[in-house]
Design a protein around this motif. Structure first.
Motif, PDB file in Angstrom:
ATOM      1  N   ASP A   1       0.950  -1.339   0.155  1.00  0.00           N
ATOM      2  CA  ASP A   1      -0.064   0.046   0.229  1.00  0.00           C
ATOM      3  C   ASP A   1       0.905   1.260   0.067  1.00  0.00           C
ATOM      4  OD1 ASP A   1      -2.724  -1.311   2.106  1.00  0.00           O
ATOM      5  OD2 ASP A   1      -2.499  -1.536   0.089  1.00  0.00           O
ATOM      6  N   SER A   2       2.090   1.285   0.602  1.00  0.00           N
ATOM      7  CA  SER A   2       2.851   2.318   0.966  1.00  0.00           C
ATOM      8  C   SER A   2       3.512   2.827  -0.521  1.00  0.00           C
ATOM      9  CB  SER A   2       3.917   2.048   1.822  1.00  0.00           C
ATOM     10  OG  SER A   2       4.838   0.980   1.295  1.00  0.00           O
TER      11      SER A   2
ATOM     12  N   LYS B   1       1.858   1.929  -3.538  1.00  0.00           N
ATOM     13  CA  LYS B   1       0.857   1.757  -4.785  1.00  0.00           C
ATOM     14  C   LYS B   1       0.591   2.997  -5.527  1.00  0.00           C
ATOM     15  CE  LYS B   1      -1.955  -1.497  -3.604  1.00  0.00           C
ATOM     16  NZ  LYS B   1      -3.071  -2.217  -2.898  1.00  0.00           N
TER      17      LYS B   1
END
Length: 125
Positions: free
Chosen positions: A62-63, A65
């Motif tokens: 997520d960090s 993306k």
């Protein structure tokens, strides 16, 4: 025996870009699922991105993306990590990892049996 060699790390200002490369030995690279991991000082090694052996599927933490892109060129036995809009918190040693079987994306360190030596990425303000 599979050997992985990373290159492309360095010092970059926040907001800048870098492309990491991973050169792999082995005649069957096209069957290797690959991953990129990073480890910052005092922290555990974490997955950044992963890609299937064919390149048809990818995974991103997520960090990263929307900022990082993993890719591969099976004809050249190469994997890449394009990193854009770099942030201070992206500073770490980046490792490419490979495994010689499987058809999925693999996101844990224990899933990979082969690792490169790592390349330092430092993002400055």
């Amino acid at each position: 025996q599979v050997q992985l060699v990373e290159s492309g790390g360095g010092l970059v200002q926040a907001g800048g870009s870098l492309r990491l490369s991973c050169a792999a030995s082995g005649r069957t690279f096209s069957s290797y699922p690959m991953g990129w991991f990073r480890q910052a000082p005092g922290k555990e090694r974490e997955v950044v991105a992963a890609i299937t052996s064919s390149g048809s599927r990818t995974y991103y933490a997520d960090s990263v993306k929307g900022r990082f892109t993993i890719s591969r060129d099976n004809a050249k036995n190469m994997a890449y990590l394009q990193m854009n809009s770099l942030k201070l918190e992206d500073t770490a040693v980046y490792y490419c990892a490979g495994r010689t079987s499987g058809y999925g994306v693999y996101t844990t360190t224990s899933s990979y049996g082969y690792w490169g030596q790592g390349t330092q990425v430092t993002v400055s303000s």
